[in-house]
Design a protein around this motif. Sequence first.
Motif, PDB file in Angstrom:
ATOM      1  N   GLY A 104       0.802  -1.213   0.000  1.00 41.60           N
ATOM      2  CA  GLY A 104       0.000   0.000   0.000  1.00 41.60           C
ATOM      3  C   GLY A 104       0.836   1.265   0.000  1.00 41.60           C
ATOM      4  O   GLY A 104       0.394   2.314  -0.503  1.00 41.60           O
ATOM      5  N   VAL A 105       2.035   1.186   0.558  1.00 41.87           N
ATOM      6  CA  VAL A 105       2.926   2.353   0.559  1.00 41.87           C
ATOM      7  C   VAL A 105       3.318   2.701  -0.869  1.00 41.87           C
ATOM      8  O   VAL A 105       3.378   3.878  -1.255  1.00 41.87           O
ATOM      9  CB  VAL A 105       4.169   2.076   1.423  1.00 41.87           C
ATOM     10  N   ALA A 106       3.585   1.680  -1.693  1.00 42.87           N
ATOM     11  CA  ALA A 106       3.919   1.913  -3.099  1.00 42.87           C
ATOM     12  C   ALA A 106       2.737   2.536  -3.833  1.00 42.87           C
ATOM     13  O   ALA A 106       2.908   3.459  -4.640  1.00 42.87           O
ATOM     14  CB  ALA A 106       4.331   0.602  -3.765  1.00 42.87           C
ATOM     15  N   ILE A 107       1.527   2.035  -3.558  1.00 44.54           N
ATOM     16  CA  ILE A 107       0.324   2.590  -4.187  1.00 44.54           C
ATOM     17  C   ILE A 107       0.165   4.058  -3.817  1.00 44.54           C
ATOM     18  O   ILE A 107      -0.077   4.913  -4.678  1.00 44.54           O
ATOM     19  CB  ILE A 107      -0.922   1.792  -3.755  1.00 44.54           C
ATOM     20  N   PHE A 108       0.322   4.362  -2.532  1.00 42.24           N
ATOM     21  CA  PHE A 108       0.126   5.733  -2.058  1.00 42.24           C
ATOM     22  C   PHE A 108       1.188   6.680  -2.613  1.00 42.24           C
ATOM     23  O   PHE A 108       0.876   7.779  -3.074  1.00 42.24           O
ATOM     24  CB  PHE A 108       0.144   5.750  -0.531  1.00 42.24           C
ATOM     25  N   LEU A 109       2.445   6.261  -2.573  1.00 39.34           N
ATOM     26  CA  LEU A 109       3.522   7.124  -3.072  1.00 39.34           C
ATOM     27  C   LEU A 109       3.377   7.372  -4.568  1.00 39.34           C
ATOM     28  O   LEU A 109       3.610   8.489  -5.054  1.00 39.34           O
ATOM     29  CB  LEU A 109       4.878   6.490  -2.767  1.00 39.34           C
ATOM     30  N   ALA A 110       2.984   6.336  -5.312  1.00 36.61           N
ATOM     31  CA  ALA A 110       2.779   6.505  -6.757  1.00 36.61           C
ATOM     32  C   ALA A 110       1.624   7.465  -7.018  1.00 36.61           C
ATOM     33  O   ALA A 110       1.702   8.333  -7.907  1.00 36.61           O
ATOM     34  CB  ALA A 110       2.507   5.152  -7.404  1.00 36.61           C
ATOM     35  N   PHE A 111       0.559   7.306  -6.251  1.00 35.66           N
ATOM     36  CA  PHE A 111      -0.602   8.190  -6.398  1.00 35.66           C
ATOM     37  C   PHE A 111      -0.227   9.639  -6.111  1.00 35.66           C
ATOM     38  O   PHE A 111      -0.562  10.550  -6.885  1.00 35.66           O
ATOM     39  CB  PHE A 111      -1.711   7.729  -5.448  1.00 35.66           C
ATOM     40  N   VAL A 112       0.488   9.869  -5.016  1.00 30.14           N
ATOM     41  CA  VAL A 112       0.878  11.229  -4.641  1.00 30.14           C
ATOM     42  C   VAL A 112       1.832  11.829  -5.675  1.00 30.14           C
ATOM     43  O   VAL A 112       1.688  12.993  -6.080  1.00 30.14           O
ATOM     44  CB  VAL A 112       1.516  11.249  -3.239  1.00 30.14           C
ATOM     45  N   GLY A 113       2.808  11.031  -6.122  1.00 29.29           N
ATOM     46  CA  GLY A 113       3.754  11.527  -7.114  1.00 29.29           C
ATOM     47  C   GLY A 113       3.069  11.914  -8.415  1.00 29.29           C
ATOM     48  O   GLY A 113       3.337  12.984  -8.984  1.00 29.29           O
ATOM     49  N   ALA A 114       2.163  11.056  -8.876  1.00 29.52           N
ATOM     50  CA  ALA A 114       1.435  11.349 -10.109  1.00 29.52           C
ATOM     51  C   ALA A 114       0.516  12.548  -9.927  1.00 29.52           C
ATOM     52  O   ALA A 114       0.317  13.344 -10.858  1.00 29.52           O
ATOM     53  CB  ALA A 114       0.624  10.123 -10.535  1.00 29.52           C
ATOM     54  N   LEU A 115      -0.027  12.699  -8.730  1.00 31.80           N
ATOM     55  CA  LEU A 115      -0.909  13.833  -8.449  1.00 31.80           C
ATOM     56  C   LEU A 115      -0.159  15.154  -8.545  1.00 31.80           C
ATOM     57  O   LEU A 115      -0.638  16.117  -9.161  1.00 31.80           O
ATOM     58  CB  LEU A 115      -1.519  13.673  -7.057  1.00 31.80           C
ATOM     59  N   PHE A 116       1.024  15.219  -7.955  1.00 38.34           N
ATOM     60  CA  PHE A 116       1.799  16.450  -7.991  1.00 38.34           C
ATOM     61  C   PHE A 116       2.261  16.788  -9.410  1.00 38.34           C
ATOM     62  O   PHE A 116       2.239  17.953  -9.816  1.00 38.34           O
ATOM     63  CB  PHE A 116       3.001  16.350  -7.055  1.00 38.34           C
ATOM     64  N   ILE A 117       2.683  15.781 -10.154  1.00 37.33           N
ATOM     65  CA  ILE A 117       3.110  16.042 -11.530  1.00 37.33           C
ATOM     66  C   ILE A 117       1.919  16.491 -12.376  1.00 37.33           C
ATOM     67  O   ILE A 117       2.036  17.410 -13.202  1.00 37.33           O
ATOM     68  CB  ILE A 117       3.773  14.796 -12.136  1.00 37.33           C
TER      69      ILE A 117
END
Length: 236
Positions: free
Chosen positions: A51-64
């Motif tokens: 879930g940490v990978a899912i969350f970090l990917a989501f946040v990173g894509a959100l900021f970009i």
Amino acid sequence: MELTYVLGFMLALLFTVMLTPLVKRFALFAGVVDKPNHRKVHTEQMPRLGGVAIFLAFVGALFISALWGGFSQWQSNAVYGLLAGGTIIVLIGALDDKFELSAKVKFAGQLVAAAVVVIGFDLKVQFLNIPFGSAYNLDDWISIPLTIFWIVGVTNAINLIDGLDGLAAGVSAIATATMLVLAIMTGNVTVAMISALLLGSVIGFLFFNFHPAKIFMGDSGALFLGFALATLSILG
């Protein structure tokens, strides 16, 4: 605008595919594993924290995606509320994956995360539709506890079905895809963009979570997906 959703989806998917192996190594190094027993299907230790990978990917894509210029069209309190509450819920889930927190502590953490969204960022159910009837506006004394109850309930519902390879992620992907289509049809840019990013993150993780799974999402993932779906449904 639809191209933006596609790019966001692909970006989140790519981030998850890149981050999941790294999180898997960290989980094994830190001893955040699910040990086999007579009640479980797997026969060897399985890393958690997916879930940490899912969350970090989501946040990173959100900021970009925000840097692309889409943020001006989004409902900012919804984005900030989801990020703030999601961070709390992922932290609680990750700690539970490692230390197996008591039910009371997890429930308290879920209440805090829900309260941050509802009270801190003013995201709540504002009216109630009665089938074959009218829509009724809700006062704060009803809408606030009702929304908190909804968020905590959906969060735990996804967590409870996380028992088989790909089950929680698959169900969450179907729900998110449905919300994405409905949001595009109704012109809800915020829900559509967040749904596209969340769907990409989940699909990327499924590459590692289908049977036989190489990593489990753990409570960090199941709680976050339930929390995100509950919050998105309020916006929709």
